[in-house]
Write a protein that holds these residues in place. Structure first.
Motif, PDB file in Angstrom:
ATOM      1  N   ASP A  38      -7.082  15.105  -2.078  1.00 15.73           N
ATOM      2  CA  ASP A  38      -8.361  15.750  -1.754  1.00 15.73           C
ATOM      3  C   ASP A  38      -8.290  16.430  -0.394  1.00 15.73           C
ATOM      4  OD1 ASP A  38      -9.755  15.235  -4.024  1.00 15.73           O
ATOM      5  OD2 ASP A  38     -10.888  13.539  -3.231  1.00 15.73           O
ATOM      6  N   GLU A  39      -7.602  15.789   0.537  1.00 14.70           N
ATOM      7  CA  GLU A  39      -7.533  16.336   1.893  1.00 14.70           C
ATOM      8  C   GLU A  39      -6.446  17.388   2.030  1.00 14.70           C
ATOM      9  OE1 GLU A  39      -9.646  15.840   4.096  1.00 14.70           O
ATOM     10  OE2 GLU A  39     -10.657  14.048   3.377  1.00 14.70           O
ATOM     11  N   ILE A  46      -8.583   6.674  13.056  1.00 14.80           N
ATOM     12  CA  ILE A  46      -9.753   7.022  12.249  1.00 14.80           C
ATOM     13  C   ILE A  46     -10.995   7.048  13.144  1.00 14.80           C
ATOM     14  CG2 ILE A  46     -11.257   6.265  10.366  1.00 14.80           C
ATOM     15  CD1 ILE A  46      -8.682   4.880   9.168  1.00 14.80           C
ATOM     16  N   ASP A  88      -7.353  10.412  -2.677  1.00 20.58           N
ATOM     17  CA  ASP A  88      -7.982  10.809  -1.405  1.00 20.58           C
ATOM     18  C   ASP A  88      -7.074  11.767  -0.646  1.00 20.58           C
ATOM     19  OD1 ASP A  88      -9.943   8.972  -1.988  1.00 20.58           O
ATOM     20  OD2 ASP A  88      -9.293   7.484  -0.495  1.00 20.58           O
ATOM     21  N   ALA A 125       0.835  -1.206   0.000  1.00 16.58           N
ATOM     22  CA  ALA A 125       0.000   0.000   0.000  1.00 16.58           C
ATOM     23  C   ALA A 125       0.871   1.257   0.000  1.00 16.58           C
ATOM     24  CB  ALA A 125      -0.932  -0.009   1.212  1.00 16.58           C
ATOM     25  N   THR A 144      -7.490   5.983   1.101  1.00 18.16           N
ATOM     26  CA  THR A 144      -7.184   4.670   0.540  1.00 18.16           C
ATOM     27  C   THR A 144      -6.274   4.761  -0.680  1.00 18.16           C
ATOM     28  OG1 THR A 144      -9.132   4.675  -0.876  1.00 18.16           O
ATOM     29  CG2 THR A 144      -9.393   3.753   1.333  1.00 18.16           C
ATOM     30  N   ILE A 196      -9.763   8.854   6.962  1.00 21.34           N
ATOM     31  CA  ILE A 196      -9.458   7.609   6.253  1.00 21.34           C
ATOM     32  C   ILE A 196      -9.096   7.959   4.812  1.00 21.34           C
ATOM     33  CG2 ILE A 196     -11.854   7.174   5.574  1.00 21.34           C
ATOM     34  CD1 ILE A 196     -11.371   4.201   5.987  1.00 21.34           C
ATOM     35  N   VAL A 218      -4.358   5.056   6.542  1.00 21.01           N
ATOM     36  CA  VAL A 218      -4.787   4.059   5.562  1.00 21.01           C
ATOM     37  C   VAL A 218      -5.312   2.846   6.335  1.00 21.01           C
ATOM     38  CG1 VAL A 218      -3.973   2.526   3.719  1.00 21.01           C
ATOM     39  CG2 VAL A 218      -3.104   4.869   3.882  1.00 21.01           C
ATOM     40  N   PRO A 219      -6.542   2.406   6.040  1.00 16.50           N
ATOM     41  CA  PRO A 219      -7.060   1.229   6.750  1.00 16.50           C
ATOM     42  C   PRO A 219      -6.405  -0.042   6.231  1.00 16.50           C
ATOM     43  CG  PRO A 219      -8.591   1.854   5.038  1.00 16.50           C
ATOM     44  CD  PRO A 219      -7.472   2.884   5.009  1.00 16.50           C
TER      45      PRO A 219
END
Lengths: 403, 403
Positions: free
Chosen positions: A310-311, A294, A307, A154, A303, A301, A278-279
Motif C-alpha cells: 500500500d505504501e 514510527i 500494508d 515477522a 504489519t 507503521i 514493523v511494531p
C-alpha cells in the motif's frame, strides 16, 4: 618485438567501450566507495578523461585527498578478470543492466550534507539475473543483527509474502533480520539481492558464506567495492544508501535504539521513498528503534506485506475489478509526485511543477526526463504533458492518500 | 389536616438549590443518558423550567419522543435517598464538584453528527474523592476485553506508572485491559475512576463486583445512568464519551479489529485531546486495532508512560531544571490552542483567535471563558490577553510540536 609494451600500444585494438569500462573499474578501486567530487568530475569531463586526470593527479584540490592513496593502483584488467572468474561482472552506468532509474535520486542529493551522497561508480555483481530487471519491483527488508524469535518470525512472514508476490527482497546479508529476509525470499523461490559492504569475493559475515552462495545461485550479490576490499565501519553506512536506492521502500523489522537500520531509513527518506517499520511488543528492546521511528514520523507503521505494498507498491486504480497494466502504476516517490502534478489535459511548464511539488528544479527536470524515457510524459512548446491521461484519477488519489 | 399533600405544598420549605437538584435528577431518569435536545432546552429556559415542561409535555416535537417513556416517573427524592444509602451522591452542573472544564468540549460538539454528543445531565458518583480534583490530571486507559498476557502486562506497566506519578487512571471496568488498568492503579495506591454504562448500584460485569467495591473505597465509580438502570448496548457508546471527557487523553492497549476502544478514541479526538495506542506483536489479533489506528493517523503510537505524558501531560518548559507550577502547564486541546493564540504582550479579539486556531467562534468564546475562570486570561476593551505572559514560549513550543 620483445620490448615492453608502451602505454599507447596497450590501448591498440581496444574499443571505446572497453576503455570506458576500464576507466570506471580503475576509479572504483581508487576511491573505494562513494566520492561525490569524482562523480562531479566524471559528469563534467567524462569517465575516460576523469580517469586520466586521476592517474596524472591533474586534479582539483578536493579530489587529491580521496584519490591519493590508491591512484597508483591500476589493475582494472586484472579486476575484470577476477570478477569474471567468480562468475560475476561489473555493471557500469554505460551498461543496459545499470539500474539508472533507481540511481537518479542519489545523484540529486546534496553531497555537502553527506559525503556519501553520490551514485556508485560501478556495481560489482554476482548472480545470473539482470540487475535492472531484478530491481523493477523491490522492497528492502532490514533490521537488527540481534533479532528475537518474534522478529525472525515477522520477517519470515513479510519477506516471504513479498517474494511470493513477485517482489525482490533487498537486504544487507547481516545476521538477524537481514539474513532472515534473504532466507524467506529464497524459501519461496523468490528473488533476493544482498548488498555488501565489502568486495564481491568476500563473504561477510563469514558464517553467511553458504547463504551468500545460495543468493548468487538464484538472486544477486551486489557491491560497489572492488574485489578484495574488506568491510570497514563507514562502508556499512555507504552501503545502506545502495540498499535504499535499489528498492521502492525500506521496511525495518526490529531495531535497537542505535540500530544501523535507522541510517538506511534516512537514505530512503532522502530518496523520497516510503520508510516503514514493523511494531513489536513494547516490552522488547529489539523493537524500541521501530517504535521510535514510527513515533517521530520517520517511518510508517506496517504489519504485513499488504500494508507495505500500500505504501511502496504500484499505485492502484480504485475502480473495483480494474487492474490496469499501466506503467505509471509503478510510480513512486518523485516520479509519482511529478506525474501527478501534470494536468490530465494540456501541458505544464517545469516551473509550475516545481511550485506544486516543492521539489527542486533540477529534481523536476531529471524526473521529467526519466518519465519521458519510459514513455509516460512528453513535451511540446507549451511544456510537459502526459502521454496517456486516462489514469489521472488513480495516481492523484494515491498521492492524496500520502498528504 | 390529613388530606393529601398538594403539589404546591410538597415544595414548601424547599430551597432553590433543592428544587434544581430534584429537577436534574428527575430529568436524568427520564432520558437515561445523553439528550442534546434536552440539554439545549435546559440551556435556554433553565433546569427547573425544563423539568416542568417535560412533566407537562409542553415540549417541542424533538423532545416528545425521548421523554415519552419515562416522563411520568418522578422519583427524584427516592433516587437521591437511594444513592445516599449507597454512600454516593449525585453531582450536577450546579455543584462545585462538577468537572465543568472537562465537560466543556462535549457541549460544543454538533449533536446533528452524533445524537450522544451532549454533556451528561448529572453524574452519579460513588467514592470519597472529589470528582473535580480526581480529574485534574487523568489519562484513560482502555482496551480489549479479550486481552492477552502481553496486553495485561503492558497495561499493568503503563497504568501503574501513570498512577504512581499521580495521574488518575480512567477506564470502563470491563474485563481485560480495563480491569487491568484499574487494578494497576489500585496496586500502587493510585487514583482510578470507573465509568459505568449502567446505574451506580449495578456491578457490571458482575464478576468485577469486588473490583468495583475496591474502586469505591479509594477511587470513584461514576455514571450518568440513575440507580437501577441496566447496561444496554448503546449505553457503552455513550459511556465512552464520558471516559474521554474525564481524561487528558485516551490510551488503547490492545484492540481487536472491531473494538469498542475505537469509539472511545473517536470521542477523544472529537474533544481535541490526544488519542494514543500501544503497539504489540504483528502476529497478535489483539493488537490489530491498535496498529490500524496508528497507521490511519487516528492515534499516536506510545510505548510507555513517558510517551503518554509527552502527548497528553502538562506542557513543560524546556529550560533545564525548571519545573514551573504554572496552571497553563496543564492545558491541552482547545485550551492550549486558544491560549497559544493569544499574544505574549497585548490583547487580541476572539475573531483573530478563530482565524488562527481554526476553531469555531463559539468554541473560542467558551474556551476563553474557561481560561478566564482559572485566571489564565482576562479581557479588556482591546480583547483578550494572558494574565501571565512569562511562559509563552513553553506553551507555544509544545503547540508547535503537535503541528
Amino acid at each position: 618485438m620483445h620490448g615492453a609494451k608502451s602505454p599507447a600500444a596497450a590501448t591498440v585494438g581496444r574499443s571505446d567501450t572497453d576503455e570506458r569500462r576500464l576507466a570506471w573499474v580503475y576509479l572504483s578501486r581508487v576511491v573505494e566507495g562513494p566520492c561525490a567530487a569524482l562523480s562531479a568530475l566524471i559528469g563534467s569531463v567524462g569517465v575516460v578523461e576523469a580517469a586520466r586526470a586521476v592517474r596524472e593527479c591533474a586534479l582539483p584540490e578536493a579530489l587529491r585527498g580521496p584519490t591519493e592513496l590508491r591512484r597508483g593502483i591500476d589493475r582494472a584488467e586484472r579486476d575484470l578478470a577476477h570478477i569474471e572468474r567468480l562468475g560475476g561482472r561489473v555493471v557500469t552506468p554505460d551498461d543496459a543492466e545499470w539500474p539508472a532509474w533507481r540511481m537518479l535520486g542519489l545523484g540529486q542529493l546534496d553531497p555537502a550534507q553527506d559525503a556519501d551522497a553520490a551514485v556508485p561508480l560501478v556495481l560489482w555483481v554476482r548472480g545470473k539475473r539482470s540487475l535492472v530487471e531484478a530491481t523493477e519491483r523491490s522492497i528492502a527488508v532490514v533490521g537488527a543483527r540481534c533479532s528475537t524469535g518474534y522478529g525472525n518470525h515477522a520477517t519470515g512472514e513479510i519477506a516471504g509474502e513479498l517474494a511470493a508476490r513477485g517482489w525482490t527482497v533487498v537486504s544487507g546479508a547481516a545476521f538477524g533480520i537481514d539474513g532472515m529476509a534473504h532466507r524467506a525470499a529464497l524459501a519461496v523461490g523468490g528473488m533476493t539481492i544482498a548488498v555488501l559492504a565489502c568486495g564481491p569475493d568476500r563473504p561477510y559475515p563469514v558464517q553467511h558464506d553458504q547463504l551468500l552462495a545460495e543468493i548468487v545461485d538464484t538472486g544477486l550479490v551486489v557491491t560497489e567495492y572492488p574485489p578484495g576490499t574488506s568491510v570497514r565501519k563507514h562502508h556499512f553506512l555507504a552501503r545502506n544508501r545502495i540498499i535504499a536506492a535499489l528498492a521502492d521502500g525500506v521496511v525495518v523489522v526490529e531495531a535497537g535504539i542505535r540500530s544501523g537500520a535507522r541510517n538506511t531509513v534516512k537514505w530512503c527518506r532522502r530518496l523520497g521513498r516510503p520508510a516503514m517499520a514493523v511494531p513489536g511488543p513494547v516490552t522488547s528492546a529489539a523493537s524500541v528503534g521501530c517504535h521510535r521511528m514510527i513515533r517521530e514520523g520517520e517511518a510508517f507503521i506496517v504489519t504485513r506485506a499488504e500494508d507495505i505494498l500500500d505504501e511502496a507498491g504500484p499505485l492502484r486504480l480504485s475502480l473495483p475489478g480494474v487492474v490496469p497494466p499501466n506503467p505509471e502504476d509503478n510510480l513512486s516517490g518523485e516520479q509519482a509526485l511529478v506525474f501527478a502534478a501534470l494536468p490530465g489535459a494540456g501541458s505544464r511548464l517545469p516551473r509550475a511543477v516545481v511550485a506544486d511539488t516543492g521539489l527542486s528544479m533540477s529534481a523536476v527536470r531529471a524526473t521529467l526526463s526519466a518519465l519521458e524515457i519510459v514513455g509516460l510524459v512528453a513535451c511540446d512548446s507549451n511544456g510537459w504533458y502526459r502521454t496517456n491521461p486516462s489514469t489521472t484519477s488513480a495516481v492523484v488519489a494515491a498521492q492524496e492518500r500520502h498528504r
